[in-house]
Design a protein around this motif. Structure first.
Motif, short mmCIF file in Angstrom:
data_model
loop_
_atom_site.label_atom_id
_atom_site.label_comp_id
_atom_site.label_asym_id
_atom_site.label_seq_id
_atom_site.Cartn_x
_atom_site.Cartn_y
_atom_site.Cartn_z
N PRO A 130 -15.52 -1.99 2.67
CA PRO A 130 -15.55 -1.46 4.04
C PRO A 130 -14.31 -0.60 4.32
CG PRO A 130 -15.25 -3.87 4.03
CD PRO A 130 -15.46 -3.45 2.61
N ASP A 131 -14.50 0.47 5.08
CA ASP A 131 -13.41 1.43 5.23
C ASP A 131 -12.30 0.96 6.16
OD1 ASP A 131 -14.57 1.70 7.68
OD2 ASP A 131 -15.23 3.77 7.41
N PHE A 132 -12.47 -0.23 6.79
CA PHE A 132 -11.39 -0.77 7.62
C PHE A 132 -10.41 -1.60 6.78
CE2 PHE A 132 -14.98 -3.76 7.96
CZ PHE A 132 -14.39 -4.92 7.48
N ASN A 133 -10.68 -1.76 5.50
CA ASN A 133 -9.85 -2.61 4.64
C ASN A 133 -8.89 -1.73 3.83
OD1 ASN A 133 -8.80 -4.57 3.02
ND2 ASN A 133 -10.75 -5.29 2.21
N PRO A 134 -7.62 -1.65 4.25
CA PRO A 134 -6.69 -0.69 3.63
C PRO A 134 -6.32 -1.05 2.20
CG PRO A 134 -5.53 -2.11 5.16
CD PRO A 134 -6.98 -2.43 5.32
N LEU A 135 -5.87 -0.06 1.45
CA LEU A 135 -5.54 -0.22 0.04
C LEU A 135 -4.03 -0.36 -0.16
CD1 LEU A 135 -7.75 2.68 -1.39
CD2 LEU A 135 -8.40 0.29 -0.96
N ILE A 136 -3.66 -0.96 -1.27
CA ILE A 136 -2.25 -1.02 -1.66
C ILE A 136 -1.94 0.21 -2.51
CG2 ILE A 136 -0.54 -2.27 -3.04
CD1 ILE A 136 -2.03 -4.86 -2.20
N VAL A 137 -0.82 0.85 -2.20
CA VAL A 137 -0.39 2.02 -2.97
C VAL A 137 0.72 1.60 -3.94
CG1 VAL A 137 0.73 4.28 -2.80
CG2 VAL A 137 -1.06 3.63 -1.17
N HIS A 138 0.54 1.97 -5.20
CA HIS A 138 1.49 1.62 -6.26
C HIS A 138 2.41 2.79 -6.55
CE1 HIS A 138 -1.72 -1.30 -6.55
NE2 HIS A 138 -0.98 -2.05 -7.35
N VAL A 139 3.69 2.49 -6.68
CA VAL A 139 4.69 3.53 -6.95
C VAL A 139 5.55 3.10 -8.12
CG1 VAL A 139 4.79 4.42 -4.59
CG2 VAL A 139 6.23 2.48 -5.23
N LEU A 140 6.20 4.10 -8.75
CA LEU A 140 7.02 3.82 -9.94
C LEU A 140 8.32 3.11 -9.57
CD1 LEU A 140 7.33 4.12 -12.99
CD2 LEU A 140 8.43 6.34 -12.58
N ALA B 227 3.15 11.06 -12.10
CA ALA B 227 4.12 11.33 -11.03
C ALA B 227 3.43 11.33 -9.66
CB ALA B 227 4.86 12.64 -11.28
N LEU B 228 2.47 10.40 -9.50
CA LEU B 228 1.72 10.30 -8.24
C LEU B 228 1.75 8.86 -7.74
CD1 LEU B 228 -1.54 12.17 -9.32
CD2 LEU B 228 0.01 12.91 -7.49
N PRO B 229 1.66 8.67 -6.42
CA PRO B 229 1.39 7.32 -5.93
C PRO B 229 -0.08 7.00 -6.21
CG PRO B 229 1.47 8.87 -4.09
CD PRO B 229 1.75 9.66 -5.34
N LEU B 230 -0.37 5.80 -6.68
CA LEU B 230 -1.74 5.44 -7.04
C LEU B 230 -2.22 4.28 -6.17
CD1 LEU B 230 -1.47 5.57 -10.96
CD2 LEU B 230 -2.48 7.29 -9.44
N ALA B 231 -3.30 4.52 -5.43
CA ALA B 231 -3.96 3.43 -4.70
C ALA B 231 -4.73 2.63 -5.73
CB ALA B 231 -4.91 4.01 -3.66
N ALA B 232 -4.68 1.30 -5.63
CA ALA B 232 -5.38 0.49 -6.64
C ALA B 232 -5.71 -0.90 -6.11
CB ALA B 232 -4.56 0.38 -7.92
N PRO B 233 -6.86 -1.05 -5.47
CA PRO B 233 -7.33 -2.40 -5.12
C PRO B 233 -7.93 -3.05 -6.36
CG PRO B 233 -8.98 -0.81 -4.49
CD PRO B 233 -7.84 -0.02 -5.09
N SER B 234 -8.27 -4.31 -6.27
CA SER B 234 -8.83 -4.98 -7.44
C SER B 234 -10.13 -4.29 -7.88
CB SER B 234 -9.09 -6.46 -7.13
OG SER B 234 -9.91 -6.59 -5.99
N ALA B 235 -10.34 -4.26 -9.19
CA ALA B 235 -11.43 -3.47 -9.78
C ALA B 235 -12.71 -4.29 -9.87
CB ALA B 235 -11.02 -2.94 -11.14
N ASN B 236 -13.21 -4.70 -8.69
CA ASN B 236 -14.46 -5.46 -8.62
C ASN B 236 -15.24 -4.98 -7.40
OD1 ASN B 236 -12.02 -7.15 -7.43
ND2 ASN B 236 -13.80 -7.52 -6.12
#
Ligand code: AMP
Ligand code: MG
Length: 314
Positions: free
Chosen positions: A60-70, A138-147
């Motif tokens: 659902p689009d109301f559930n925000p993602l975590i952004v991963h950074v180096l 060299a990008l921030p990567l959004a990555a929720p669990s892959a399910n």
């Protein structure tokens, strides 16, 4: 479902990582190993790439993602760090801690990544494969669990293929995730802090850095979008605190409760956390109609395990 297993699993060696980095730069989605669970990654600065994550997961689009950074420098380009945030980052990054912070007005992030909120959830992962991807893109990567949204999180490449099928066209296989549970999420507010999701880093560890959370205003405005009561659902009824199995139950054991799959015969909660999702995947795939789980002691990561089990049972 037709085409369910058309995803390509490639080893997370130099060639696999280079392929994944190229896909990510081009706006594609790639399932990647992290120390918590496998993530479904995409560049966080692209609305189209972020939309592809939500679509692939059915999230659902109301559930925000975590952004991963180096690193912290990359994080500071996206969010405003106060002294408390800096202290937590210095203590726990890289590692399984996500900080919810005020988003910078000029942050190069798609609005959908934080579901339109003025805050952003940031994590600096420790897994060498994820770190190499962050460095190469060299990008921030959004990555929720892959399910698929609401399902059991993946701790192995095969779990991703089974849950997402060809919705995850490329899966980087980095072996088994070491922590096995999603990151601890902490929100820092002007008047205190709060753990939004228990995880591998215990609340006591946060309190040791920030001081007690007791001064937090626990007003009704505690917003943890996506922390839904039902989550991590194995698709079968699940009973907690079991001592033994009924005839049609697959028993997930712990310590002296042996079970069909023992999370940790020695009663080690850290080991149990690492095996939890593999056990739920095995229980889901077993012929048994129902699942029972032995009691897991609370405290430290035991609280995080019990949080996930409660949601899996709901
Ligand atoms: P995951 O599903 O592991 O990607 O975790 C994402 C979770 O982090 C969401 O379900 C939210 O509960 C939480 N989260 C992400 N961004 C925010 C935010 N800006 N404010 C509060 N919680 C957030
Ligand atoms: Mg998830």
């Amino acid at each position: 479902m037709a085409g369910k297993h058309l995803s390509q699993i490639v080893a997370a060696d130099a060639a696999g990582i280079a392929l994944a980095a190229a896909r990510l730069r081009a706006g594609g989605i790639v399932a990647v190993p992290t120390e918590t669970v496998y993530g479904l990654a995409a560049r966080a600065d692209s609305a189209d790439a972020v939309a592809a994550i939500y679509r692939a997961k059915g999230r659902p689009d109301f559930n925000p993602l975590i952004v991963h950074v180096l690193d912290l420098a990359a994080a500071e380009g996206l969010a405003i760090f106060d002294a408390r945030a800096l202290a937590l980052a210095a203590t726990f990054w890289p590692g399984p801690l996500t900080l919810v912070l005020p988003r910078r007005a000029d942050a190069a992030l798609a609005a959908a990544v934080s579901a339109g909120l003025p805050t952003i959830a940031l994590r600096c992962p420790a897994h060498p494969v994820m770190r190499t991807l962050l460095a190469e893109t060299a990008l921030p990567l959004a990555a929720p669990s892959a399910n698929r949204s609401g399902g059991v999180s993946p701790t192995r490449a095969e779990h991703v293929a089974k849950s997402l099928g060809d919705a995850a066209p490329l899966i980087l296989d980095g072996g088994v995730c070491s922590a096995g549970l999603e990151s601890t999420i902490v929100v820092l507010r002007v008047d205190g802090w709060q753990v939004l999701r228990p995880g591998p880093i215990a609340e006591a560890g946060i309190a040791a850095v920030l001081g007690s959370a007791a001064d937090v205003t626990t007003s009704g405005r505690i917003e943890a979008p996506g922390q839904l009561a039902s989550h991590y659902a194995p698709g079968k009824p699940l009973r907690l605190g079991a001592q033994s199995a009924a005839g049609d139950e697959f028993l997930i054991g712990f310590g002296s409760v042996a079970g069909d799959y023992n999370l940790s015969p020695n009663g080690d909660v850290t080991e149990a956390a690492a095996h939890l999702y593999a056990a739920l995947h095995a229980a889901a795939a077993a012929p048994h109609a129902r699942i029972a789980v032995a009691a897991i002691p609370g405290g430290e990561i035991g609280d995080a395990i019990n949080d996930r089990l409660r949601r899996a049972a709901t």
